[in-house]
Design a protein around this motif. Sequence first.
Motif, PDB file in Angstrom:
ATOM      1  N   LEU A 105      39.059  41.695  35.314  1.00  0.00           N
ATOM      2  CA  LEU A 105      38.391  40.387  35.302  1.00  0.00           C
ATOM      3  C   LEU A 105      38.630  39.703  36.638  1.00  0.00           C
ATOM      4  CD1 LEU A 105      39.252  39.174  31.681  1.00  0.00           C
ATOM      5  CD2 LEU A 105      37.160  40.293  32.491  1.00  0.00           C
ATOM      6  N   SER A 106      38.136  40.324  37.685  1.00  0.00           N
ATOM      7  CA  SER A 106      38.436  39.882  39.054  1.00  0.00           C
ATOM      8  C   SER A 106      37.835  38.526  39.390  1.00  0.00           C
ATOM      9  CB  SER A 106      37.946  40.931  40.059  1.00  0.00           C
ATOM     10  OG  SER A 106      36.563  41.187  39.874  1.00  0.00           O
ATOM     11  N   ASN A 107      36.801  38.104  38.675  1.00  0.00           N
ATOM     12  CA  ASN A 107      36.175  36.801  38.939  1.00  0.00           C
ATOM     13  C   ASN A 107      36.810  35.663  38.151  1.00  0.00           C
ATOM     14  OD1 ASN A 107      34.423  38.121  40.601  1.00  0.00           O
ATOM     15  ND2 ASN A 107      32.632  37.919  39.298  1.00  0.00           N
ATOM     16  N   PHE A 108      37.701  36.000  37.221  1.00  0.00           N
ATOM     17  CA  PHE A 108      38.354  34.990  36.389  1.00  0.00           C
ATOM     18  C   PHE A 108      39.648  34.505  37.052  1.00  0.00           C
ATOM     19  CE2 PHE A 108      36.643  36.156  31.887  1.00  0.00           C
ATOM     20  CZ  PHE A 108      35.355  36.206  32.386  1.00  0.00           C
ATOM     21  N   ILE A 109      40.118  33.336  36.618  1.00  0.00           N
ATOM     22  CA  ILE A 109      41.354  32.751  37.148  1.00  0.00           C
ATOM     23  C   ILE A 109      42.406  32.759  36.043  1.00  0.00           C
ATOM     24  CG2 ILE A 109      42.431  30.706  38.160  1.00  0.00           C
ATOM     25  CD1 ILE A 109      39.545  29.925  39.111  1.00  0.00           C
ATOM     26  N   LEU A 110      43.461  33.566  36.230  1.00  0.00           N
ATOM     27  CA  LEU A 110      44.553  33.632  35.256  1.00  0.00           C
ATOM     28  C   LEU A 110      45.517  32.478  35.494  1.00  0.00           C
ATOM     29  CD1 LEU A 110      46.025  35.189  32.979  1.00  0.00           C
ATOM     30  CD2 LEU A 110      47.224  36.459  34.775  1.00  0.00           C
ATOM     31  N   LEU A 111      45.800  31.714  34.449  1.00  0.00           N
ATOM     32  CA  LEU A 111      46.638  30.522  34.580  1.00  0.00           C
ATOM     33  C   LEU A 111      47.969  30.636  33.844  1.00  0.00           C
ATOM     34  CD1 LEU A 111      44.202  27.453  34.382  1.00  0.00           C
ATOM     35  CD2 LEU A 111      45.333  28.411  36.385  1.00  0.00           C
ATOM     36  N   ASP A 112      48.466  31.825  33.637  1.00  0.00           N
ATOM     37  CA  ASP A 112      49.790  31.958  33.018  1.00  0.00           C
ATOM     38  C   ASP A 112      50.840  31.301  33.910  1.00  0.00           C
ATOM     39  OD1 ASP A 112      48.626  33.396  30.998  1.00  0.00           O
ATOM     40  OD2 ASP A 112      50.018  35.078  31.118  1.00  0.00           O
TER      41      ASP A 112
END
Length: 245
Positions: A105-112
């Motif tokens: 999911l390279s276009n998504f922003i992971l917010l962990d």
Amino acid sequence: MKLPITLTLEVSVYHESLNGLKILHLSDLHIDKRFKLSSIKELLSICKNLDYDFIVITGDIIDCKVKHIKNKLELFNDLALEKAVYYISGNHDIFYGLKDLKKELSNFILLDNKMNTINFKGKEINIVGISDRFAKFFNIKRDEKKVSSFLNSNKPTIFLAHQPKDYKLAVLNKTELFVCGHTHGGQIFPFHLLVRLVQPFLNGLFYKEQTAIYVSRGLGTWGIDFRYKANSEITILKLISKTVK
């Protein structure tokens, strides 16, 4: 996956900077080898025709190893071509491989355990996420202290978590909006009674002190591919400030 219900809910918040903000909330897709490409394309088509400012996904995107569903996950990157997509880990994502999911999911922003600041109508808004409680079993850090400092930043804040249990962090830090999933709304009645034994909320909209709480029933299923009296959902959360008349 049956066609989900599309809901638009007005959510009361205190901070006037959030007034009119529209969030597309997805959760618990549980994509696995059985998940049909046609269902994903239908879901994406529905989302692209909705009016929103950004998307949040509150965990459990996958339900098998990423290598088995790469072609399905690739399709989701299109969601981020026009509007930002923020997501956090769910217990299934961690179990099956969060690192591989992030790559796909390279276009998504992971917010962990992270914060992202956006501009909405000239005002800054923080979006904060936290790793799922399951992370500790896989030696993945879940940094509640760091997340609390983000939530207590004196800016209007939206907090993403997988499980309803994390609402306490939101309320303690007077967060305007807390969104989560995990419960599937019980998925199959009357199993919602068991969910309520371990989670403070089953599904829907709640208010605690200054915090609005929304628990999604999610999109996919876990275990048995069946729902009863707990329909899957796509939700638009439209924020309405109590201070704006």
